[in-house]
Design a protein around this motif. Structure first.
Motif, short mmCIF file in Angstrom:
data_model
loop_
_atom_site.label_atom_id
_atom_site.label_comp_id
_atom_site.label_asym_id
_atom_site.label_seq_id
_atom_site.Cartn_x
_atom_site.Cartn_y
_atom_site.Cartn_z
N PHE A 144 26.89 14.61 25.96
CA PHE A 144 27.62 14.75 24.71
C PHE A 144 27.04 13.78 23.68
O PHE A 144 26.66 12.66 24.02
N SER A 145 27.00 14.22 22.44
CA SER A 145 26.57 13.35 21.35
C SER A 145 27.74 13.21 20.39
O SER A 145 28.19 14.20 19.80
N MET A 146 28.25 12.00 20.25
CA MET A 146 29.44 11.78 19.44
C MET A 146 29.10 11.76 17.94
O MET A 146 27.95 11.86 17.55
N THR A 147 30.13 11.63 17.10
CA THR A 147 29.95 11.60 15.66
C THR A 147 29.01 10.46 15.26
O THR A 147 29.09 9.35 15.79
N ASN A 148 28.10 10.74 14.36
CA ASN A 148 27.11 9.76 13.88
C ASN A 148 26.19 9.29 15.00
O ASN A 148 25.67 8.17 14.96
N GLU A 149 25.97 10.13 16.01
CA GLU A 149 25.12 9.77 17.14
C GLU A 149 24.14 10.90 17.42
O GLU A 149 24.47 12.07 17.30
N LYS A 150 22.91 10.53 17.75
CA LYS A 150 21.91 11.50 18.15
C LYS A 150 21.31 11.04 19.47
O LYS A 150 21.12 9.85 19.68
N LYS A 151 21.00 12.00 20.34
CA LYS A 151 20.48 11.64 21.66
C LYS A 151 19.16 12.34 21.96
O LYS A 151 18.97 13.50 21.60
N HIS A 152 18.30 11.61 22.64
CA HIS A 152 17.01 12.14 23.08
C HIS A 152 17.09 12.32 24.59
O HIS A 152 17.37 11.36 25.32
N ILE A 153 16.87 13.55 25.07
CA ILE A 153 17.09 13.88 26.48
C ILE A 153 15.81 14.41 27.11
O ILE A 153 15.14 15.27 26.54
N LEU A 154 15.49 13.90 28.29
CA LEU A 154 14.35 14.38 29.07
C LEU A 154 14.89 15.31 30.15
O LEU A 154 15.66 14.89 31.01
N LEU A 155 14.49 16.58 30.11
CA LEU A 155 14.97 17.56 31.08
C LEU A 155 14.20 17.47 32.40
O LEU A 155 13.14 16.82 32.45
N PRO A 156 14.70 18.09 33.47
CA PRO A 156 14.05 17.99 34.78
C PRO A 156 12.59 18.45 34.80
O PRO A 156 11.81 17.99 35.63
N ASP A 157 12.21 19.37 33.88
CA ASP A 157 10.83 19.86 33.85
C ASP A 157 9.96 19.08 32.86
O ASP A 157 8.86 19.51 32.55
N SER A 158 10.49 17.95 32.36
CA SER A 158 9.81 17.08 31.38
C SER A 158 9.82 17.65 29.96
O SER A 158 9.17 17.10 29.07
N SER A 159 10.54 18.76 29.74
CA SER A 159 10.76 19.22 28.37
C SER A 159 11.68 18.21 27.68
O SER A 159 12.44 17.49 28.35
N MET A 160 11.64 18.18 26.35
CA MET A 160 12.43 17.20 25.61
C MET A 160 13.40 17.89 24.65
O MET A 160 13.09 18.92 24.07
N VAL A 161 14.58 17.28 24.52
CA VAL A 161 15.61 17.80 23.62
C VAL A 161 16.19 16.65 22.81
O VAL A 161 16.44 15.57 23.34
N TRP A 162 16.39 16.89 21.52
CA TRP A 162 17.12 15.97 20.67
C TRP A 162 18.46 16.63 20.34
O TRP A 162 18.49 17.74 19.80
N LEU A 163 19.56 15.97 20.67
CA LEU A 163 20.89 16.53 20.47
C LEU A 163 21.54 15.86 19.27
O LEU A 163 21.70 14.64 19.24
N ASN A 164 21.93 16.66 18.28
CA ASN A 164 22.52 16.12 17.06
C ASN A 164 23.99 15.76 17.28
O ASN A 164 24.61 16.12 18.28
N ALA A 165 24.56 15.05 16.30
CA ALA A 165 25.94 14.58 16.39
C ALA A 165 26.91 15.73 16.65
O ALA A 165 26.78 16.81 16.08
N GLY A 166 27.87 15.48 17.53
CA GLY A 166 28.89 16.48 17.84
C GLY A 166 28.42 17.57 18.76
O GLY A 166 29.14 18.56 18.96
#
Length: 353
Positions: A144-166
């Motif tokens: 989960f990415s809370m308000t005013n928060e962004k997260k960078h996630i490394l998936l099991p296959d080494s793909s990358m995701v940036w998750l925006n607030a909320g």
């Protein structure tokens, strides 16, 4: 053999903790998170947790920050985990049985389920798997990415995701059956590792995005609209509700309304649509229209030009993370012939009269 009663004895120094003692507890918490806690430190930490509910909250705050830094926040069924724990405890030797007795005493003092879990993990690090604090095959990870928060996630296959607030992203601990599937609600930017043998699928509920290796931005709301922008590669979008499949090309954006079933495809500058993942914006002799479009995506607000601003250029400045949009717009008004008004959370930009 350990004396289980000694956990309830502590010096008066611990009962009157000042800054020095709090620093000592902080060090103990860090050692616990690193898995390096000694028996003496274990007792100190358990007594500290038991002595004050405020201490439990402090510990949980630090523990959650540590878990967040690892990105993977594993969900668990506390009651099932505790029952599994007790079952395993029954098979242990005398020393473990005494620890089990101590745990039950702690439970009776109303530490609360969260603190019970902490106590169990403190006493038996090898049982963390019972609470899904260790990686588990086929376990679904929820981020989960809370308000005013962004997260960078490394998936099991080494793909990358940036998750925006909320936003919320779900994915399995391990991919199986030849498909890499994630579920998304909110906005995310994906950079997918190419693997033709295992297609990557973003499940949006009533829509799916099928990928082999590419980068794209997705903004979706379960009940309203989905917006997909392709930066690089090729993707196929399956719109289940209307039975339509669309193959996208770079710099195309699809907007799909769940309420009306309408679909629009337009050509855009796709690089603007993932600008929100950046820590800083730098503009060098750029057009004002481009600057405002970037700021709109970066801040996640609605900026509406009232007049044509295409002829205003030469805008040079930088915006760092944490700077408020009002402050930035005020600065732009000093270097460009514009003014702005805020109405219903929208920013209206016009030429100065």
């Amino acid at each position: 053999m350990r004396n289980t009663g000694r956990v309830f004895f502590v010096s008066s120094v611990l009962l009157n903790m000042e800054t020095e003692n709090l620093n000592h507890i902080d060090k103990i918490i860090v050692r616990y998170l690193d898995g390096k806690l000694t028996l003496k430190e274990e007792d100190e930490l358990l007594f500290w947790l038991k002595s004050d509910k405020a201490n439990q909250q402090k510990f949980l705050s630090k523990y959650n920050a540590w878990a967040s830094s690892m990105v993977e926040k594993y969900q668990f069924d506390s009651h099932k985990g505790f029952n599994d724990f007790l079952k395993k405890i029954n098979d242990r030797k005398d020393e473990a049985n005494k620890k089990s007795t101590m745990i039950r005493m702690i439970i009776k003092t109303s530490l609360g389920i969260a603190s019970v879990v902490i106590a169990l993990v403190l006493l038996f690090p090898e049982l963390r798997e019972s609470f899904n604090l260790e990686k588990k095959k086929n376990h679904m990870v929820e981020v989960f990415s809370m308000t005013n928060e962004k997260k960078h996630i490394l998936l099991p296959d080494s793909s990358m995701v940036w998750l925006n607030a909320g936003g919320k992203l779900e994915f399995p601990q391990q991919y199986e059956d030849g498909v890499r599937t994630v579920r998304l609600h909110g906005e995310a930017y994906f950079e997918i590792k190419k693997d033709k043998t295992k297609p990557f699928v973003v499940d949006l509920g009533t829509e799916k995005i099928i990928v082999t290796g590419t980068s794209f931005n997705v903004k979706c709301n379960y009940n309203k609209e989905t917006e997909i922008t392709l930066l690089d590669g090729n993707i196929r979008v399956d719109l289940d509700l209307i039975g339509k499949k669309i193959d996208m090309r770079p710099n195309e954006k699809i907007s799909y309304s769940k309420n009306t079933g309408s679909v629009t495809i337009e050509f855009v500058d796709a690089s603007i649509y993932n600008i929100w993942i950046k820590e800083q914006l730098n503009f060098d002799n750029d057009k004002l229209s481009y600057v405002l479009e970037c700021m709109e995506k970066w801040y996640g607000v609605d900026i509406q030009p009232v007049d044509s601003l295409n002829q205003i250029n030469g805008i040079t400045f930088s915006v760092k993370k944490g700077e408020q949009i009002k402050e930035v717009l005020d600065a732009i008004c000093h270097i460009a012939p514009i003014e702005y008004k805020i109405k219903n959370n929208k920013y209206y930009i016009a030429r100065k009269k």
